[in-house]
Every structure is written in C-alpha cells, then in structure tokens.
Design an enzyme around this catalytic site. Structure first.
Site, short mmCIF file in Angstrom:
data_model
loop_
_atom_site.label_atom_id
_atom_site.label_comp_id
_atom_site.label_asym_id
_atom_site.label_seq_id
_atom_site.Cartn_x
_atom_site.Cartn_y
_atom_site.Cartn_z
CG ASP A 148 -11.00 -0.72 4.44
OD1 ASP A 148 -10.20 -0.79 3.36
OD2 ASP A 148 -10.13 -1.21 5.45
CD GLN A 194 -3.43 -4.29 6.80
OE1 GLN A 194 -3.36 -3.17 6.11
NE2 GLN A 194 -3.82 -5.33 6.11
CE LYS A 231 -3.05 -1.36 3.48
NZ LYS A 231 -4.24 -2.11 3.78
#
Ligand code: NAD
Length: 282
Positions: free
Chosen positions: A119, A96, A52
């Site tokens: 997300d 995460q 990322k």
C-alpha cells in the site's frame, strides 16, 4: 458531453498484461502471494476483500486473508505482522482499513517491512514517494495516473485540484502529480470556498466521500474530472461528482462505478507483482 474515462476497460487491459508477467514468474517457480489483515467485520471491507480476491485470482496471484476478531490486541497484531515479515513466501502485506479503535494504525504500519508494503504506507516508503525515488506507489493514485496517461492527458504545467487530504488518496496523489510537473492544490473540510479553487482546475480530482459535492458551477468549462468517491445513496453506488450536470461541461470524466475503483484494485496487484519480482532478485 465529456468523454468517459473508462477505468474498468483499462483495468481489464492492464490485468491481461499482468497475468502474462505472473505466468512467467510461475514458470520460474515464483508464486506471488500477498496477505491482507482484516480486523473486525466492517461491511465495506468485506466487499473490498471479495473484489480484491476476484481480481487476484484472475491474474494468478494468491491472496491470503488473516481475519482477526474486532477486539484484537495491538500486541497480537504486531506479532502477526512480524511473522509475515519474515515469511519468505509472502511478498506483500496490507492492513485493511478501517481498523477498530483500540488499534494504533500508525504503529502497525510502521511494523510492516517496507519490502512488503503493497500500500506504500510505511514511513520510509512515504518518504521515498515525496523524494521521488519510490518503488511502490499507493494503488488509487497509481491508478489515476495510469488512466490519465492512457488518455494522453498530460499533467505538465496543469492546475490540479484535489479534494481530500487522506494518506491513502489525496496526499500521495499530490506527490505523484508534482513529480509530473503539475501545480497541485489540496482542499479539505476546513478549506473555505471550495469553488474559488475548483473553478481554476484544469484537472479536478474529488476524493472526499461526499455524494453530490462537485456541481457544474464549481468546474471550469472543459475540465478533466476524476471522481474517486464511493458513496451509497438509496441503495446505489455514486461518486462525489454530480455526474449528470458535470459531464456536459467536462472534457473528460470518470464514471462511478467503473472508473477509479477497478483501477485501484488492478494497481494494487501491480504492486504485488513488482515486490514479488524484486524480492526474488528479478
Ligand atoms: P477520508 O475520510 O480519509 O478523507 C476524506 C478527505 O476529504 C478528508 O481530507 C476531508 O477533509 C475531505 N473532505 C470530506 N468532505 C469534504 C468536503 N465536503 N469538502 C472538502 N473536503 C472534504 O477518506 P478516503 O479514505 O481518502 O476516501 C475518500 C473517498 O474515496 C471515500 O468515498 C472512499 O470510499 C473513496 N475511495 C475510493 C477508492 C477507489 O478505489 N475508488 C479508493 C480509496 C477511497
């Protein structure tokens, strides 16, 4: 032989466009910044964080990682999320996965401001997703739709079968595909006789995390096969689909690696840019 759906190539193309948008924001003094909260030291998470970060740097987005100890308390995690929620410099927040056992993930996700939820996992954003008036979209599902669109694979009236019902892949993908008028079935570990469903799929998506799950006899001739799975087998990264035997029967197929993975990361960056623009009234 099925045509390869080149996710990596498309991700690079889209990243170039996004880079342009980020440059324009920076010219106006707006710096996209998103935060990842990583708890503990899961080896898979470390790889995702590196991937990322690399993509974010290429596009011009800053990624800040909050590395918390494996025994982090729920209260301290929530306090950190509160702090990030009110920091005007931060446009995106994500936790995460996976998180350690003592963490109540749902409570943590509910704490994230929907305006910074890159997300698309907060309850209000999940609700909007199913209602069809969403602003952000979960990255993997968004990436899959972008890939199908790029190859002009229309979803209207198609039978789509998704293996996997997780909140991050299977369920949101079903919501987005329904929106595009597909007829969607979701299969999971308790589904009896997967083949009965998969053989009817015009488009089959596997997101189970089970190497070799999808074989040639499970698919219909000329099906489109999208492999989301990421599995390590004998030191190699493979998907859920037995590529060598399925590819000759499919009309289109994604490779692993180089398929959905790069598009997921690129799509996440798109969500960061969208939220940055909106949070700055653009
Ligand atoms: P998960 O473990 O949360 O969910 C897996 C789902 O698959 C569950 O609903 C389970 O019921 C179903 N399942 C598992 N084995 C099955 C089987 N044999 N038959 C039928 N159903 C089965 O996993 P997840 O987070 O959704 O991820 C799934 C896979 O996709 C993993 O390999 C993960 O690494 C990968 N993934 C890849 C990307 C990407 O960018 N390519 C993004 C997210 C997840």
């Amino acid at each position: 032989m099925g045509q390869i759906l080149d996710g990596k190539g498309l991700a690079n193309l889209l990243a170039g466009k996004l880079q342009q948008q980020v440059s324009e924001l920076k010219e106006q003094g707006i710096e996209p910044l998103f935060c990842v909260i990583n708890i503990g030291d899961d080896p898979g998470s470390k790889i995702y964080l590196r991937t990322k970060k690399k993509r974010a740097q290429e596009i011009g987005i800053a990624q800040k990682v909050y590395q918390l100890p494996a025994d982090e308390s729920q209260a301290d995690l929530l306090a950190l999320i509160d702090e990030l929620n009110v920091n005007p410099q931060i446009n995106g927040i994500m936790v995460q996965l996976p998180v350690p056992e003592q963490i109540d993930l749902n409570e943590a996700l509910e704490h994230i401001s929907p305006d910074k939820d890159v997300d698309c996992l907060t309850p209000s954003n999940v609700g909007r997703l199913w209602r069809g008036d969403h602003f952000v979209e979960p990255a993997t599902a968004h990436g899959i739709l972008a890939l199908l669109k790029h190859y002009q694979i229309n979803l209207r009236g198609k039978n789509v079968v998704i293996i996997g019902r997780s909140s991050i892949v299977g369920k949101p993908l079903a919501a987005l595909m329904l929106e595009q008028d597909a007829t969607v079935s979701i299969l999971h570990l308790k589904t009896k006789n997967l083949s009965e469903y998969t053989k009817r799929a015009d488009i089959l998506v596997s997101a189970a995390g089970h190497a070799g799950l999808v074989t040639a006899e499970m698919i219909k001739q000329d099906a489109v096969v999208v492999d989301v799975g990421i599995n390590r087998v004998n030191g190699r990264t493979v998907g859920d689909v037995n590529f060598d035997e399925v590819a000759p029967k499919a009309s289109y197929i994604t490779p692993v690696p180089g398929g959905i993975g790069p598009l997921t990361v690129e799509s996440l960056m798109e969500q960061v840019v969208k939220l940055t623009r909106r949070n700055h009234g653009r």
